[in-house]
Write a protein that holds these residues in place. Structure first.
Motif, PDB file in Angstrom:
ATOM      1  N   ARG A  43       0.686  -1.100   0.085  1.00 26.48           N
ATOM      2  CA  ARG A  43       0.002   0.029   0.073  1.00 26.48           C
ATOM      3  C   ARG A  43       0.989   1.279  -0.013  1.00 26.48           C
ATOM      4  NH1 ARG A  43      -4.981   2.158   2.403  1.00 26.48           N
ATOM      5  NH2 ARG A  43      -5.302   3.983   1.436  1.00 26.48           N
ATOM      6  N   TYR A  44       2.068   1.167   0.833  1.00 30.66           N
ATOM      7  CA  TYR A  44       2.682   2.500   0.992  1.00 30.66           C
ATOM      8  C   TYR A  44       4.130   2.921   0.404  1.00 30.66           C
ATOM      9  CZ  TYR A  44      -1.205   2.734   4.561  1.00 30.66           C
ATOM     10  OH  TYR A  44      -2.388   2.653   5.180  1.00 30.66           O
ATOM     11  N   ASP A  45       4.860   1.623  -0.054  1.00 39.39           N
ATOM     12  CA  ASP A  45       5.965   1.484  -0.444  1.00 39.39           C
ATOM     13  C   ASP A  45       6.131   1.864  -1.774  1.00 39.39           C
ATOM     14  OD1 ASP A  45       8.866   1.035  -0.805  1.00 39.39           O
ATOM     15  OD2 ASP A  45       8.522  -1.003  -0.607  1.00 39.39           O
ATOM     16  N   THR A  46       5.906   3.049  -2.337  1.00 44.17           N
ATOM     17  CA  THR A  46       5.768   3.425  -3.635  1.00 44.17           C
ATOM     18  C   THR A  46       7.055   3.083  -4.527  1.00 44.17           C
ATOM     19  OG1 THR A  46       4.428   5.518  -2.879  1.00 44.17           O
ATOM     20  CG2 THR A  46       5.261   5.511  -5.009  1.00 44.17           C
ATOM     21  N   ASN A  47       8.049   3.429  -3.975  1.00 41.19           N
ATOM     22  CA  ASN A  47       9.168   2.897  -4.835  1.00 41.19           C
ATOM     23  C   ASN A  47       9.798   1.428  -4.487  1.00 41.19           C
ATOM     24  OD1 ASN A  47      10.532   2.708  -2.574  1.00 41.19           O
ATOM     25  ND2 ASN A  47      11.770   4.559  -2.841  1.00 41.19           N
ATOM     26  N   ASN A  48       9.068   0.492  -3.795  1.00 42.01           N
ATOM     27  CA  ASN A  48       9.281  -0.736  -3.768  1.00 42.01           C
ATOM     28  C   ASN A  48      10.743  -1.335  -3.125  1.00 42.01           C
ATOM     29  OD1 ASN A  48       6.666  -1.612  -4.783  1.00 42.01           O
ATOM     30  ND2 ASN A  48       7.299  -1.099  -6.673  1.00 42.01           N
ATOM     31  N   ASN A  49      11.208  -0.288  -2.180  1.00 43.42           N
ATOM     32  CA  ASN A  49      12.456  -0.505  -1.735  1.00 43.42           C
ATOM     33  C   ASN A  49      12.465  -1.456  -0.590  1.00 43.42           C
ATOM     34  OD1 ASN A  49      11.682   1.233   0.098  1.00 43.42           O
ATOM     35  ND2 ASN A  49      13.607   2.622  -0.459  1.00 43.42           N
ATOM     36  N   GLY A  50      11.183  -1.910  -0.050  1.00 47.11           N
ATOM     37  CA  GLY A  50      11.224  -2.543   1.221  1.00 47.11           C
ATOM     38  C   GLY A  50      11.008  -1.611   2.598  1.00 47.11           C
ATOM     39  N   LYS A  51      10.918  -0.334   2.296  1.00 48.29           N
ATOM     40  CA  LYS A  51      10.918   0.652   3.466  1.00 48.29           C
ATOM     41  C   LYS A  51       9.707   1.859   3.130  1.00 48.29           C
ATOM     42  CE  LYS A  51      15.816   0.069   4.387  1.00 48.29           C
ATOM     43  NZ  LYS A  51      16.948   0.274   3.746  1.00 48.29           N
ATOM     44  N   ILE A  52       9.361   2.311   4.094  1.00 42.42           N
ATOM     45  CA  ILE A  52       8.181   3.038   3.781  1.00 42.42           C
ATOM     46  C   ILE A  52       8.909   4.635   4.461  1.00 42.42           C
ATOM     47  CG2 ILE A  52       5.977   4.393   4.278  1.00 42.42           C
ATOM     48  CD1 ILE A  52       5.163   1.262   4.745  1.00 42.42           C
ATOM     49  N   THR A  53       9.056   5.576   3.633  1.00 42.87           N
ATOM     50  CA  THR A  53       9.903   7.138   3.877  1.00 42.87           C
ATOM     51  C   THR A  53       8.457   7.777   4.264  1.00 42.87           C
ATOM     52  OG1 THR A  53       9.648   7.843   2.010  1.00 42.87           O
ATOM     53  CG2 THR A  53      11.663   6.615   2.203  1.00 42.87           C
ATOM     54  N   CYS A  54       9.122   8.924   4.969  1.00 42.56           N
ATOM     55  CA  CYS A  54       7.971   9.949   5.459  1.00 42.56           C
ATOM     56  C   CYS A  54       7.452  10.408   4.220  1.00 42.56           C
ATOM     57  CB  CYS A  54       8.590  10.929   6.367  1.00 42.56           C
ATOM     58  SG  CYS A  54       9.138  10.418   8.005  1.00 42.56           S
ATOM     59  N   ALA A  55       8.254  10.864   3.182  1.00 44.53           N
ATOM     60  CA  ALA A  55       7.528  11.272   2.022  1.00 44.53           C
ATOM     61  C   ALA A  55       6.524  10.495   1.179  1.00 44.53           C
ATOM     62  CB  ALA A  55       8.485  11.649   0.829  1.00 44.53           C
ATOM     63  N   GLU A  56       6.763   8.999   1.529  1.00 47.56           N
ATOM     64  CA  GLU A  56       5.741   7.940   0.943  1.00 47.56           C
ATOM     65  C   GLU A  56       4.342   8.172   2.065  1.00 47.56           C
ATOM     66  OE1 GLU A  56       8.202   4.704  -1.101  1.00 47.56           O
ATOM     67  OE2 GLU A  56       8.316   4.661   0.918  1.00 47.56           O
ATOM     68  N   ALA A  57       4.713   8.225   3.139  1.00 46.09           N
ATOM     69  CA  ALA A  57       3.765   8.366   3.969  1.00 46.09           C
ATOM     70  C   ALA A  57       2.675   9.513   3.875  1.00 46.09           C
ATOM     71  CB  ALA A  57       4.227   8.130   5.565  1.00 46.09           C
ATOM     72  N   ARG A  58       3.495  10.769   3.627  1.00 48.69           N
ATOM     73  CA  ARG A  58       2.785  11.749   3.526  1.00 48.69           C
ATOM     74  C   ARG A  58       2.012  11.916   2.118  1.00 48.69           C
ATOM     75  NH1 ARG A  58       7.189  14.274   6.113  1.00 48.69           N
ATOM     76  NH2 ARG A  58       8.270  14.210   4.338  1.00 48.69           N
ATOM     77  N   SER A  59       2.376  11.116   1.112  1.00 49.29           N
ATOM     78  CA  SER A  59       1.449  11.097   0.069  1.00 49.29           C
ATOM     79  C   SER A  59       0.553  10.246   0.196  1.00 49.29           C
ATOM     80  CB  SER A  59       2.660  10.557  -1.089  1.00 49.29           C
ATOM     81  OG  SER A  59       2.878   9.009  -1.135  1.00 49.29           O
ATOM     82  N   HIS A  60       0.322   9.327   1.052  1.00 47.69           N
ATOM     83  CA  HIS A  60      -0.841   8.606   1.200  1.00 47.69           C
ATOM     84  C   HIS A  60      -1.611   9.127   2.383  1.00 47.69           C
ATOM     85  CE1 HIS A  60       0.249   5.463  -1.402  1.00 47.69           C
ATOM     86  NE2 HIS A  60       1.484   5.413  -1.160  1.00 47.69           N
TER      87      HIS A  60
END
Length: 127
Positions: free
Chosen positions: A84-101
């Motif tokens: 759902r939240y790992d937009t770049n598929n690197n196995g981690k969720i960044t704050c930028a990704e969390a903010r975008s969701h």
């Protein structure tokens, strides 16, 4: 939490009342306040707090996902937070990704939290 009513503290001390969640944090806080201000503690309260604290792995406050956050995640159809939240598929969720969701700040207990880095260890990421 300190108010009277269903589950409320109603002025009881740590030997008479503990919250259902965050018993470790609460007990540690009671002792810290007593020490800071040189306040006394009776034997029953000391025994109760000692019993709780001796079984704690951490004294941090534990935050849990709200019902709305849990429902939002469940409604997404994702089987895990990375889907759902790992937009770049690197196995981690960044704050930028969390903010975008729209899920920031992310609290301990939220499905995404375990895939994020809580730099200060306070149970909240991207605050």
């Amino acid at each position: 939490m300190n108010r009277c009513g269903a589950g409320g503290k109603c002025g009881y001390d740590g030997g008479e009342w503990l919250p259902e969640r965050n018993k470790c944090w609460f007990s540690h806080s009671v002792v810290a306040v007593r020490k800071k201000y040189g306040l006394t503690i009776d034997r029953a309260e000391a025994t109760s707090l000692e019993e709780v604290m001796s079984n704690c792995s951490s004294f941090e406050m534990v935050y849990e996902a709200t019902h709305a956050e849990q429902m939002d995640f469940a409604a997404s159809g994702a089987s895990n937070p990375l889907e759902r939240y790992d937009t770049n598929n690197n196995g981690k969720i960044t704050c930028a990704e969390a903010r975008s969701h729209g899920i920031t700040p992310v609290k301990r207990g939220h499905p995404a939290y375990e895939f994020m880095f809580d730099r200060d260890g306070d149970g909240i990421v991207c605050e």
